[in-house]
Each structure stands twice: as C-alpha cells, then as structure tokens.
Design a protein around this motif. Structure first.
Motif, PDB file in Angstrom:
ATOM      1  N   GLY A 150     -64.409  20.450  18.053  1.00  0.00           N
ATOM      2  CA  GLY A 150     -65.114  19.346  17.765  1.00  0.00           C
ATOM      3  C   GLY A 150     -64.899  18.362  18.465  1.00  0.00           C
ATOM      4  N   ASN A 151     -63.783  18.509  19.352  1.00  0.00           N
ATOM      5  CA  ASN A 151     -63.355  17.548  20.395  1.00  0.00           C
ATOM      6  C   ASN A 151     -63.872  17.601  21.799  1.00  0.00           C
ATOM      7  N   LEU A 152     -63.084  16.741  22.733  1.00  0.00           N
ATOM      8  CA  LEU A 152     -63.630  16.970  24.119  1.00  0.00           C
ATOM      9  C   LEU A 152     -62.954  18.445  24.530  1.00  0.00           C
ATOM     10  N   LEU A 153     -63.979  18.902  25.493  1.00  0.00           N
ATOM     11  CA  LEU A 153     -63.454  20.268  25.928  1.00  0.00           C
ATOM     12  C   LEU A 153     -62.176  20.127  26.581  1.00  0.00           C
ATOM     13  N   VAL A 154     -62.197  19.191  27.621  1.00  0.00           N
ATOM     14  CA  VAL A 154     -60.779  19.161  28.286  1.00  0.00           C
ATOM     15  C   VAL A 154     -59.531  19.098  27.352  1.00  0.00           C
ATOM     16  N   ASP A 155     -59.647  18.081  26.246  1.00  0.00           N
ATOM     17  CA  ASP A 155     -58.640  18.152  25.262  1.00  0.00           C
ATOM     18  C   ASP A 155     -58.387  19.500  24.747  1.00  0.00           C
ATOM     19  N   PHE A 156     -59.469  20.068  24.361  1.00  0.00           N
ATOM     20  CA  PHE A 156     -59.222  21.450  23.426  1.00  0.00           C
ATOM     21  C   PHE A 156     -58.468  22.605  24.389  1.00  0.00           C
ATOM     22  N   GLU A 176     -55.019  21.543  24.596  1.00  0.00           N
ATOM     23  CA  GLU A 176     -54.249  22.009  23.393  1.00  0.00           C
ATOM     24  C   GLU A 176     -53.967  23.625  23.375  1.00  0.00           C
ATOM     25  N   ARG A 177     -54.958  24.205  24.297  1.00  0.00           N
ATOM     26  CA  ARG A 177     -54.502  25.773  24.162  1.00  0.00           C
ATOM     27  C   ARG A 177     -54.097  26.326  25.515  1.00  0.00           C
ATOM     28  N   ASP A 178     -53.500  25.268  26.353  1.00  0.00           N
ATOM     29  CA  ASP A 178     -52.814  25.607  27.591  1.00  0.00           C
ATOM     30  C   ASP A 178     -53.902  26.514  28.436  1.00  0.00           C
ATOM     31  N   ALA A 179     -55.056  26.265  28.547  1.00  0.00           N
ATOM     32  CA  ALA A 179     -55.781  26.958  29.315  1.00  0.00           C
ATOM     33  C   ALA A 179     -56.165  26.175  30.564  1.00  0.00           C
ATOM     34  N   LYS A 180     -56.243  26.974  31.727  1.00  0.00           N
ATOM     35  CA  LYS A 180     -56.320  26.189  32.878  1.00  0.00           C
ATOM     36  C   LYS A 180     -57.856  26.451  33.456  1.00  0.00           C
ATOM     37  N   VAL A 181     -58.573  27.037  33.189  1.00  0.00           N
ATOM     38  CA  VAL A 181     -59.678  27.640  33.507  1.00  0.00           C
ATOM     39  C   VAL A 181     -60.908  27.505  32.292  1.00  0.00           C
ATOM     40  N   ILE A 182     -61.976  27.057  32.618  1.00  0.00           N
ATOM     41  CA  ILE A 182     -63.412  26.930  32.063  1.00  0.00           C
ATOM     42  C   ILE A 182     -64.255  27.942  32.641  1.00  0.00           C
ATOM     43  N   VAL A 183     -64.651  29.102  32.090  1.00  0.00           N
ATOM     44  CA  VAL A 183     -65.673  29.811  32.492  1.00  0.00           C
ATOM     45  C   VAL A 183     -67.131  29.478  32.222  1.00  0.00           C
ATOM     46  N   LYS A 184     -67.988  29.445  32.963  1.00  0.00           N
ATOM     47  CA  LYS A 184     -69.399  29.265  32.435  1.00  0.00           C
ATOM     48  C   LYS A 184     -70.414  30.167  33.056  1.00  0.00           C
ATOM     49  N   GLY A 185     -71.483  30.520  32.521  1.00  0.00           N
ATOM     50  CA  GLY A 185     -72.426  31.233  33.081  1.00  0.00           C
ATOM     51  C   GLY A 185     -73.388  30.312  33.845  1.00  0.00           C
ATOM     52  N   LEU A 186     -73.977  30.819  35.037  1.00  0.00           N
ATOM     53  CA  LEU A 186     -75.130  30.065  35.677  1.00  0.00           C
ATOM     54  C   LEU A 186     -76.154  31.032  35.961  1.00  0.00           C
ATOM     55  N   ARG A 187     -77.426  30.386  35.067  1.00  0.00           N
ATOM     56  CA  ARG A 187     -78.482  31.321  35.219  1.00  0.00           C
ATOM     57  C   ARG A 187     -79.472  30.790  36.424  1.00  0.00           C
ATOM     58  N   ALA A 188     -80.437  30.197  35.886  1.00  0.00           N
ATOM     59  CA  ALA A 188     -81.407  29.793  37.220  1.00  0.00           C
ATOM     60  C   ALA A 188     -80.823  28.544  37.918  1.00  0.00           C
ATOM     61  N   LEU A 201     -57.861  21.026  35.421  1.00  0.00           N
ATOM     62  CA  LEU A 201     -58.704  22.254  34.883  1.00  0.00           C
ATOM     63  C   LEU A 201     -59.677  22.449  35.762  1.00  0.00           C
ATOM     64  N   GLU A 202     -59.684  24.005  35.911  1.00  0.00           N
ATOM     65  CA  GLU A 202     -60.774  24.328  37.009  1.00  0.00           C
ATOM     66  C   GLU A 202     -62.008  24.972  36.205  1.00  0.00           C
ATOM     67  N   THR A 203     -63.250  24.672  36.837  1.00  0.00           N
ATOM     68  CA  THR A 203     -64.345  25.150  36.097  1.00  0.00           C
ATOM     69  C   THR A 203     -64.891  26.334  37.315  1.00  0.00           C
ATOM     70  N   THR A 204     -64.991  27.692  36.587  1.00  0.00           N
ATOM     71  CA  THR A 204     -65.367  28.635  37.653  1.00  0.00           C
ATOM     72  C   THR A 204     -66.798  29.349  36.777  1.00  0.00           C
ATOM     73  N   PHE A 205     -67.816  29.700  37.825  1.00  0.00           N
ATOM     74  CA  PHE A 205     -69.003  30.159  37.448  1.00  0.00           C
ATOM     75  C   PHE A 205     -69.158  31.712  37.461  1.00  0.00           C
ATOM     76  N   ILE A 206     -69.693  32.117  36.569  1.00  0.00           N
ATOM     77  CA  ILE A 206     -70.130  33.717  36.986  1.00  0.00           C
ATOM     78  C   ILE A 206     -71.739  33.792  36.733  1.00  0.00           C
ATOM     79  N   MET A 207     -72.209  34.289  37.666  1.00  0.00           N
ATOM     80  CA  MET A 207     -73.944  34.329  37.839  1.00  0.00           C
ATOM     81  C   MET A 207     -74.458  35.171  36.638  1.00  0.00           C
ATOM     82  N   SER A 208     -75.366  34.891  35.970  1.00  0.00           N
ATOM     83  CA  SER A 208     -76.176  35.759  35.070  1.00  0.00           C
ATOM     84  C   SER A 208     -76.876  36.818  35.828  1.00  0.00           C
TER      85      SER A 208
END
Ligand code: COA
Length: 159
Positions: free
Chosen positions: A71-77, A80-92, A113-120
């Motif tokens: 329920g907090n900011l994604l970067v803070d979450f 807290e979890r020591d994750a260095k990458v956010i993976v999101k889907g890209l659709r259209a 924190l890196e964000t990387t995208f996977i194409m749907s």
C-alpha cells in the motif's frame, strides 16, 4: 547476487495477459515478487485480500514467484524487498506514454531501480481487467482470458 524482480499491478482481477508477463519474468529472473497494489483510488471490484489470493492461486505452479499486497510507494516497496528491477507488460502503443511517465518518476525517486518491459503477445494485446469485468457482468464466457480460479470468483461475484 539474487536477481529479484517485482511485477506490480492492481490485478482486479489477474488475467492470462498478466500471467503471461509474470511467467516470462519468472523465467528470466531468480525470484519474482508479484506486488498487488491497494490502488484505493481505482475502487477495485475485488478487495485487496481477494486479489492477492487469486494471484497466489494463479501463480502457485511457479516455484520462484511469491505474491504480496502493498500500500506504499512502489519504489519503497521494492527497496524494502531489495528488488532492483520492476518488470511490466507493454500491450498496445497506448500503454507507452503512461509507462514512460511512471518509469521517469520511479527513476527519479530511486536511481538504482530499473524498469524493464516485456511485450504482450498479440492474443493479449487488447486484454484488460475492466474488459474482463464487463464481459463477466454481462454473462459472457471469460474462460480464454482468465485463469480458472478467477473465472470461478467472477461467477460468484455476479451470481
Ligand atoms: N495483461 C492484461 N492487462 C494488463 C496487462 C497485461 N499484461 N498489463 C496491464 N494491464 C491492464 C490491467 O488489467 C488494467 O486494466 P483496467 O484498467 O482495464 O482494469 C490496466 O492495464 C492498468 O493496470 P494496473 O494493474 O492498474 O497497473 P498500472 O499500470 O496502472 O500501475 C501500479 C499500477 C500498482 C504499478 C501503480 O499504480 C503503482 O506503482 N502504485 C503504487 C503507488 C505508487 O508508487 N505510485 C506512484 C508511482 S510514480
């Protein structure tokens, strides 16, 4: 070093499109945490515990995937979890502008924190949770768009 990624979303409810992105992220990373956002501003149809439980059921066959509400900011979450990458889907292409903004903001909040995208894939390109909710509310068959546990939950919701 463990490569730990976060796949965030509202998941109201999780669809086969989300599942495709989570599965592919899990094959690329050592660990994936699916972060289920409270997203109170979106007034989700399923409660946070319901959405979290459905994501857990839908991903239980993936051994390196865990599911957590947040329920907090994604970067803070992520920190807290020591994750260095956010993976999101890209659709259209319509996803791009919004994701571009989110990525820029998150990057400014946490430079490491890196964000990387996977194409749907094409079959999920135009799928969204709201389309699934609308179809289910009108009695449509959503089996090809959602995992069985979600189909069951939608049937109960609209009974
Ligand atoms: N397959 C199917 N549908 C997908 C999809 C995919 N691969 N990827 C996205 N979608 C759809 C969702 O189903 C949803 O559809 P709907 O609007 O029709 O219901 C829509 O895309 C938006 O998805 P959502 O999960 O709500 O994600 P979002 O991109 O809006 O971002 C968070 C949600 C949780 C990542 C974001 O709000 C967040 O980071 N929140 C935490 C608070 C925060 O840090 N805010 C500041 C950010 S700078």
């Amino acid at each position: 070093m463990t490569r730990r990624a976060i796949t965030p979303g509202t998941f109201d409810p999780i669809t086969r499109g989300h599942l495709d992105i989570i599965t592919r992220a899990a094959s690329l990373m050592d660990e994936v945490i699916v972060a289920v956002a409270a997203s109170a501003g979106k007034h989700p149809m399923f409660s946070l515990p319901e959405r979290t439980q459905l994501v857990r059921e839908a991903t239980q066959h993936l051994p390196n995937v865990t599911v957590e509400p947040f329920g907090n900011l994604l970067v803070d979450f992520a920190r807290e979890r020591d994750a260095k990458v956010i993976v999101k889907g890209l659709r259209a292409i319509t996803d791009f502008e919004y994701e571009f903004q989110m990525n820029a903001l998150n990057h400014q909040l946490d430079f490491d924190l890196e964000t990387t995208f996977i194409m749907s894939p094409p079959e999920f390109m135009y799928l969204s949770s709201s389309i699934v909710r609308e179809m289910a509310s009108l009695g449509g068959d959503v089996a090809q768009f959602v995992p069985p546990c979600v189909q069951e939950a939608l049937t109960k919701k609209f009974a």
